[in-house]
Design an enzyme around this catalytic site. Sequence first.
Site, PDB file in Angstrom:
ATOM      1  N   CYS A  90       0.839  -1.189   0.000  1.00  0.00           N
ATOM      2  CA  CYS A  90       0.000   0.000   0.000  1.00  0.00           C
ATOM      3  C   CYS A  90       0.881   1.248   0.000  1.00  0.00           C
ATOM      4  O   CYS A  90       1.857   1.340   0.745  1.00  0.00           O
ATOM      5  CB  CYS A  90      -0.955   0.082   1.177  1.00  0.00           C
ATOM      6  SG  CYS A  90      -2.093  -1.296   1.255  1.00  0.00           S
TER       7      CYS A  90
ATOM      8  N   TRP B 227      -2.530  -2.890  -1.788  1.00  0.00           N
ATOM      9  CA  TRP B 227      -2.242  -4.323  -1.927  1.00  0.00           C
ATOM     10  C   TRP B 227      -3.174  -5.004  -0.926  1.00  0.00           C
ATOM     11  O   TRP B 227      -3.032  -4.836   0.285  1.00  0.00           O
ATOM     12  CB  TRP B 227      -0.780  -4.613  -1.596  1.00  0.00           C
ATOM     13  CG  TRP B 227      -0.393  -6.039  -1.887  1.00  0.00           C
ATOM     14  CD1 TRP B 227       0.056  -6.543  -3.072  1.00  0.00           C
ATOM     15  CD2 TRP B 227      -0.424  -7.141  -0.982  1.00  0.00           C
ATOM     16  NE1 TRP B 227       0.289  -7.897  -2.958  1.00  0.00           N
ATOM     17  CE2 TRP B 227       0.001  -8.297  -1.686  1.00  0.00           C
ATOM     18  CE3 TRP B 227      -0.800  -7.295   0.362  1.00  0.00           C
ATOM     19  CZ2 TRP B 227       0.094  -9.550  -1.106  1.00  0.00           C
ATOM     20  CZ3 TRP B 227      -0.716  -8.551   0.950  1.00  0.00           C
ATOM     21  CH2 TRP B 227      -0.265  -9.659   0.216  1.00  0.00           C
TER      22      TRP B 227
ATOM     23  N   LYS C 124       6.066  -4.194  -3.934  1.00  0.00           N
ATOM     24  CA  LYS C 124       7.511  -3.997  -3.747  1.00  0.00           C
ATOM     25  C   LYS C 124       7.925  -4.148  -2.282  1.00  0.00           C
ATOM     26  O   LYS C 124       8.908  -4.805  -1.985  1.00  0.00           O
ATOM     27  CB  LYS C 124       7.893  -2.609  -4.264  1.00  0.00           C
ATOM     28  CG  LYS C 124       9.356  -2.281  -4.107  1.00  0.00           C
ATOM     29  CD  LYS C 124      10.116  -2.598  -5.342  1.00  0.00           C
ATOM     30  CE  LYS C 124      11.590  -2.360  -5.195  1.00  0.00           C
ATOM     31  NZ  LYS C 124      12.348  -3.453  -5.820  1.00  0.00           N
TER      32      LYS C 124
ATOM     33  N   LYS D 258      13.659 -14.598  -9.737  1.00  0.00           N
ATOM     34  CA  LYS D 258      13.261 -13.621 -10.755  1.00  0.00           C
ATOM     35  C   LYS D 258      12.341 -14.268 -11.784  1.00  0.00           C
ATOM     36  O   LYS D 258      11.382 -13.653 -12.245  1.00  0.00           O
ATOM     37  CB  LYS D 258      14.494 -13.033 -11.461  1.00  0.00           C
ATOM     38  CG  LYS D 258      15.324 -12.114 -10.602  1.00  0.00           C
ATOM     39  CD  LYS D 258      14.561 -10.840 -10.286  1.00  0.00           C
ATOM     40  CE  LYS D 258      15.179 -10.049  -9.151  1.00  0.00           C
ATOM     41  NZ  LYS D 258      15.131 -10.590  -7.832  1.00  0.00           N
TER      42      LYS D 258
HETATM   43  O1  M6R Z   1      12.812  -4.252   0.564  1.00  0.00           O
HETATM   44  P1  M6R Z   1      13.499  -5.562   0.861  1.00  0.00           P
HETATM   45  O2  M6R Z   1      14.849  -5.651   0.267  1.00  0.00           O
HETATM   46  O3  M6R Z   1      13.483  -5.897   2.327  1.00  0.00           O
HETATM   47  O4  M6R Z   1      12.599  -6.656   0.140  1.00  0.00           O
HETATM   48  C1  M6R Z   1      12.869  -8.014   0.318  1.00  0.00           C
HETATM   49  C2  M6R Z   1      12.095  -8.858  -0.655  1.00  0.00           C
HETATM   50  O5  M6R Z   1      10.717  -8.672  -0.479  1.00  0.00           O
HETATM   51  C3  M6R Z   1      12.455  -8.545  -2.102  1.00  0.00           C
HETATM   52  O6  M6R Z   1      13.816  -8.692  -2.339  1.00  0.00           O
HETATM   53  C4  M6R Z   1      11.680  -9.464  -3.065  1.00  0.00           C
HETATM   54  O7  M6R Z   1      12.097 -10.782  -2.888  1.00  0.00           O
HETATM   55  C5  M6R Z   1      11.858  -9.002  -4.509  1.00  0.00           C
HETATM   56  N1  M6R Z   1      10.573  -8.811  -5.117  1.00  0.00           N
HETATM   57  C6  M6R Z   1      12.631  -9.969  -5.343  1.00  0.00           C
HETATM   58  O8  M6R Z   1      12.832  -9.502  -6.626  1.00  0.00           O
END
Ligand code: M6R
Length: 611
Positions: free
Chosen positions: A2, A74, A606, A484
Amino acid sequence: MCGIVGYVGPRGSAAVLLGGLGRLEYRGYDSAGIAVISDTLDLRKRAGKLVALRDELESNPIVDGHTGIGHTRWATHGAPNDVNAHPHLADGGKLALIHNGIIENFAELKAELLAEGVEFLSETDSEVAAHLVAREYRECGNLTEALRRVVSRLHGAFTLLVVHEDAPNVVVGARRNSPLVIGLGEGENFLGSDVAAFIEYTRNALAIGQDQLVTITPTSVDVIDFDGNPVTPEPFEVTWDASAAEKGGWSSFMAKEISEEPQAVADTLRGRLVDGRVELSDLNPALLSGIDRVVIIGCGTAAYAGMVGKYAIEQWARIPVDVELSHEFRYRDPVVNDRTLVVSVSQSGETMDTLMAVKYAGEVGCRTLSICNTQGATIPRESDGVIYTHAGPEVAVASTKAFLAQVTALYLLGLAIAQENGNISDTVLADMVRDLAATPDQLKTVIEHSERIETMAKWMADTRAVLLLGRHVGYPVALEGALKLKELAYIHAEGFAAGELKHGPIALIEPGQIVFVIVPSPRDPNSLNAKVVSNIQEIRARGARVIAIAEQGDAGVLPYADEVIPIPLANPLIEPMLAVVPLHIFAMELASAKGLDVDQPRNLAKSVTVE
Ligand code: M6R
C-alpha cells in the site's frame, strides 16, 4: 504494501495525489483512490491499477481542493474491488481515512461498532479505524486527538492518514511499524509512505518515529507520540531527484534499473575505498569491535545477497556467518549474544519480517546493523548502525540493482570486520579493494553484450520450467535467478547447489529441460570449475539443454553447453555480481516475450510491510 500520500497547500491536491500515487504504485496495485476537501469532501476510487482511477476521474471529475489523501492498495482484508478500495468514509461522508498495514483486532472493534448501529460498506479492517476516529472526533472536535485516542486501541501494524471536511487544511497521520515520512514545502506540506510520494516538490524530509502522530497544515508540522508528548522529528535531505524515479525513455523500470546496476555499485563504493582500505565513516567502529559471529537476515533477494556476503565475510574475517530468512530467525529462539552482529539487508528498509527480526535481535542483546537503500526508513532507525547502499530508487517490483548494491555493501562490511580483527593480509585486502573498484566497468561490459539473451528468451517463451545450478557464490546466484523467473515469468524455476544434483534434483532432468549453470572460473583456487563442468556433462547426457554463464575464454565448458553467456575475467568473489546480470536480463526478457507486466507482476508488491 500500500502506498500512502497526503497533501495540504495551495496546489490542486488531486494532481499532487495522483502524481504521488504514480510514484508509489509499486507498493501495491490492486486498487487506488483519493479523497479531496474543497467545501465538502469528495472521493473517487477504483479497483485495478492507477490508470483505472485516472479514467474514472476523467469521466467523473472530482471537485478539487487544497487538502487530500490518496492510496494505492495491496489487498489484505477483502477482495480488490471498488468498495474495498481506500479511502474509507465515515461520519456521513465527512471523514476519509487511508491505511497501510493490518489491524489485528479489527473483528472485536467492528463488533463494538456494529452494536452501536454503525453500518459498514467494505470488508476491510481499515474501515473500522475510520468509524472509530469519526466517533472520537464527534466527541472531542479535534482530528489529531481523535486519531490519538484510536491508535491506542489498535493492535498490529498501521500507517493511517485521515482528513475531515470540518477541518480543512489539515491532514493527520499516525504510524506503528508501517512507514510514513513528512515532506517539507514552502507553504505546503506532504506525507508519504516514502519520499517518492513528494519528490517532485521537495527533497527536504522529516522521519517520523514509531508510535507517533503528525499533523500537517500548509504552514506547520507537529509531531507527538501516542501519549501526546511533543516530538522533534529527524530531518534528512533526499539525495536523488524526481527524474531518478521516472522511467525516462526505458520500456520498463526494470530495464532502466538493470542498466543502472554498474552505477549502483559505483555509488555504493564511492568514498569508501581509501588507500587500499575500506572506510565506513558512517559507522561507529565500536559496533564491529569484538564481534565473534555475524547473522545476516533478510527476505527474498536481500537474503540471497546475504548468502553471497557469507562466503566473503567468512573468507576474509574468519568468523562464522549465518544467513537466515528474517521470519525464521525471529521465531526460533536463536542462540545469540552481545558479540553477535545481526546484519539486516533490506532495499526498502520497511520489510515487516525483517523489521520484527531486527527489533527482536536488539531485545535479546545483539548488535544490529542495517544495510538499506532508503533514507528515513524504519529498519535503519531501529538499528545500532547503518551502511546505506546508494542504488537510487528502485521502482520495479523485482529487485535488481539493489541486489548488486547489497552485495557490495556486505563486501565492504566484510573487509571492514577483517581490517578490525586483523584476519586479512594487506595484499588480499588491497587486491580486493582494487577488484571491487573495477566491478562497475565489468558490469557495463556484461550489459553491453546482452543482445543474445533477448533472442534466447524469445525462443524460450513457452518454457514451463527452468532449473539453475551454481556452486559456492554461484549457488545464491542460482537462487536469485530462479526467484526472478518465478515472480516475473510465472514459471516453475528452481535453483540448486550443483553439488546437490546427484542427491535428488537430477531426477528432474528430461530431454529438453533448460538448465542455467553458473560456472566458476577455471582459475578458481578451489578447482570448482572442473566439478561443475562434470555436472554439466551429467545433465547433458540426460538430455538437458544447458546455458552456461562462464568466464570469457573458458574453453572447458564450450563442448558441453548449448549456449555460453560469457562474463569478464574477475576475482571469484566478484563473479556472482557479474553472473547475476544475465539472469536479471533473461527473466525480464522472458516476461516481456510472454507479454507480462515486467514492473508490476501479479499478486506482488515492492515492500512487504505486513507479516
Ligand atoms: O525491501 P526488501 O529488500 O526488504 O525486500 C525483500 C524482498 O521482499 C524482495 O527482495 C523481493 O524478494 C523481490 N521482489 C525480489 O525480486
